[in-house]
Design a protein around this motif. Structure first.
Motif, PDB file in Angstrom:
ATOM      1  N   VAL A 176       0.589  -2.206  -4.719  1.00 42.36           N
ATOM      2  CA  VAL A 176       0.983  -3.414  -3.989  1.00 42.36           C
ATOM      3  C   VAL A 176      -0.210  -3.885  -3.168  1.00 42.36           C
ATOM      4  CG1 VAL A 176       2.569  -4.396  -2.292  1.00 42.36           C
ATOM      5  CG2 VAL A 176       3.376  -2.620  -3.866  1.00 42.36           C
ATOM      6  N   GLU A 177      -0.491  -5.176  -3.226  1.00 39.45           N
ATOM      7  CA  GLU A 177      -1.547  -5.793  -2.415  1.00 39.45           C
ATOM      8  C   GLU A 177      -0.875  -6.732  -1.424  1.00 39.45           C
ATOM      9  OE1 GLU A 177      -5.907  -7.941  -3.169  1.00 39.45           O
ATOM     10  OE2 GLU A 177      -4.331  -8.045  -4.693  1.00 39.45           O
ATOM     11  N   PHE A 178      -1.322  -6.707  -0.185  1.00 38.62           N
ATOM     12  CA  PHE A 178      -0.612  -7.512   0.810  1.00 38.62           C
ATOM     13  C   PHE A 178      -1.572  -8.176   1.792  1.00 38.62           C
ATOM     14  CE2 PHE A 178      -1.142  -3.488   2.984  1.00 38.62           C
ATOM     15  CZ  PHE A 178      -1.336  -3.833   4.304  1.00 38.62           C
ATOM     16  N   ILE A 207       5.139   7.234  -5.931  1.00 39.01           N
ATOM     17  CA  ILE A 207       4.152   6.881  -4.914  1.00 39.01           C
ATOM     18  C   ILE A 207       3.822   5.392  -5.009  1.00 39.01           C
ATOM     19  CG2 ILE A 207       1.843   7.330  -4.014  1.00 39.01           C
ATOM     20  CD1 ILE A 207       1.999  10.107  -5.253  1.00 39.01           C
ATOM     21  N   ALA A 208       4.011   4.679  -3.911  1.00 41.14           N
ATOM     22  CA  ALA A 208       3.629   3.267  -3.833  1.00 41.14           C
ATOM     23  C   ALA A 208       2.350   3.166  -3.009  1.00 41.14           C
ATOM     24  CB  ALA A 208       4.747   2.439  -3.201  1.00 41.14           C
ATOM     25  N   LEU A 209       1.299   2.641  -3.619  1.00 51.67           N
ATOM     26  CA  LEU A 209       0.033   2.434  -2.933  1.00 51.67           C
ATOM     27  C   LEU A 209      -0.028   0.989  -2.460  1.00 51.67           C
ATOM     28  CD1 LEU A 209      -2.404   4.217  -5.430  1.00 51.67           C
ATOM     29  CD2 LEU A 209      -1.575   5.114  -3.259  1.00 51.67           C
ATOM     30  N   MET A 210      -0.303   0.794  -1.165  1.00 51.33           N
ATOM     31  CA  MET A 210      -0.394  -0.542  -0.596  1.00 51.33           C
ATOM     32  C   MET A 210      -1.785  -0.732  -0.005  1.00 51.33           C
ATOM     33  SD  MET A 210       3.343  -1.071   1.164  1.00 51.33           S
ATOM     34  CE  MET A 210       3.053  -2.843   1.180  1.00 51.33           C
ATOM     35  N   ILE A 211      -2.447  -1.818  -0.413  1.00 53.42           N
ATOM     36  CA  ILE A 211      -3.820  -2.091   0.036  1.00 53.42           C
ATOM     37  C   ILE A 211      -3.851  -3.433   0.745  1.00 53.42           C
ATOM     38  CG2 ILE A 211      -6.203  -2.423  -0.682  1.00 53.42           C
ATOM     39  CD1 ILE A 211      -5.677  -0.648  -3.065  1.00 53.42           C
ATOM     40  N   ASP A 212      -4.367  -3.433   1.956  1.00 51.82           N
ATOM     41  CA  ASP A 212      -4.511  -4.636   2.770  1.00 51.82           C
ATOM     42  C   ASP A 212      -5.665  -5.473   2.216  1.00 51.82           C
ATOM     43  OD1 ASP A 212      -4.774  -6.546   4.722  1.00 51.82           O
ATOM     44  OD2 ASP A 212      -4.771  -5.137   6.403  1.00 51.82           O
TER      45      ASP A 212
END
Length: 328
Positions: A173-175, A116-121
């Protein structure tokens, strides 16, 4: 007595697991020989006793007469009761002498989960006010924002997965304009939780570079993380993204969200998009109408989360949909 009862229960449980057909005997021949010897000894003893009785007739030993009025006990046969435990124990003795054994087998079950890849804006638009009383109960006025609500939701999701029996590989991941891998895939949940708490710190957020929003490009950069770990051909990959959906450019290099997420479709990685924002902020050009069909093509789901209740429901849905498997 408690110890005796526990011993008997344990012995009975062990006996119930024994299958006679599966038993093997180390000293089968010795047990056969012993059984023959015991049976032969019994027959010889009976024969000798019979011959001795016929030769003497009555016993030559005279005893004083017992009072005739004293009645004969009806329980006199009980004196032979001591013979019964002996007879009952003979089969067990013979079996024990044969030294039975059975093959010992052990099954170990593991519960591999998902990757699971968690991506937060972390874009500047994520600082819009957002109240999440359950997810972020200790929020201060400066942290009652969409960004901090998303961070709290990611923390809640990880803790929910920790309570399950499946062990996931997780990445964070933060983007913004670009995607940055904070923590690569790991089984170390504590490390993931620490990373989530760190990016949620207001001071750390101010240092985050490039606070624009390119969701589609960021998702593809997140998918590259699966390739970096050679997971693109594996089953069980999941990408979960928290964003307000307010892109700087919904269409990037002439590609709309459906085209941008074509890589996820090809890699068979479902994308779960939790769009955290008040509907009024999206305006007339609401990007949801572009993101929803694009996300659903990947096998995932799009959640228009205008309040905390929808976020919690989305996390629960993702948790139930992302079950692992059992390997024995």
């Amino acid at each position: 007595m408690t110890a005796i009862v526990a011993f008997l229960r344990e012995s009975l449980s062990d006996l119930q697991t024994v299958r006679v057909a599966e038993l093997q005997f180390w000293h089968r021949d010795a047990a056969h020989l012993m059984a023959v010897v015991l049976l032969g000894s019994l027959l010889v003893a009976l024969a000798v006793r019979t011959v001795v009785r016929r030769r003497h007739g009555r016993e030559p030993l005279a005893l004083p007469a017992i009072l005739k009025w004293f009645p004969r006990s009806r329980l006199s046969f009980v004196r032979h009761g001591a013979l019964l435990p002996f007879l009952a124990g003979v089969p067990f003795f013979v079996v024990a002498l044969a030294d039975p054994h059975t093959a010992l087998t052990r099954e170990t079950a593991s519960y591999p989960g998902r990757r699971i890849a968690l991506m937060i804006d972390a874009s500047s638009s994520m600082l819009a006010p957002f109240r999440a009383a359950r997810l972020n109960p200790k929020a201060r006025p400066e942290t009652e924002t969409v960004f901090h609500g998303s961070v709290a939701a990611a923390d809640y999701f990880v803790r929910l997965r920790m309570k399950g029996k499946y062990q996931d590989l997780m990445a964070l991941v933060e983007f913004g304009d670009e995607a940055y891998v904070i923590t690569p895939f790991t089984y170390d949940y504590d490390n993931i939780l620490l990373s989530i708490s760190l990016i949620g710190d207001p001071t750390e957020w101010r240092r985050f570079p490039g606070q624009g929003t390119l969701v589609g490009q960021a998702i593809n950069q997140g998918l590259e993380l699966f390739r970096a770990f050679n997971f693109e051909e594996a089953a069980g990959n999941v990408l979960v993204i928290f964003s307000d959906g307010l892109d700087s450019q919904v269409v990037v290099d002439g590609k709309d969200p459906s085209e941008l997420l074509q890589t996820a479709v090809q890699m068979k990685i479902p994308v779960y998009f939790i769009r955290v924002a008040d509907e009024a902020r999206l305006g007339r050009d609401n990007p949801d109408k572009l993101w929803r069909p694009a996300v659903e093509k990947t096998g995932g789901r799009f959640y228009a989360a205008s309040d905390e209740r929808v976020i919690l429901r989305a996390i629960d849905d993702i948790d139930k949909a992302s079950v692992g498997e059992i390997s024995v």
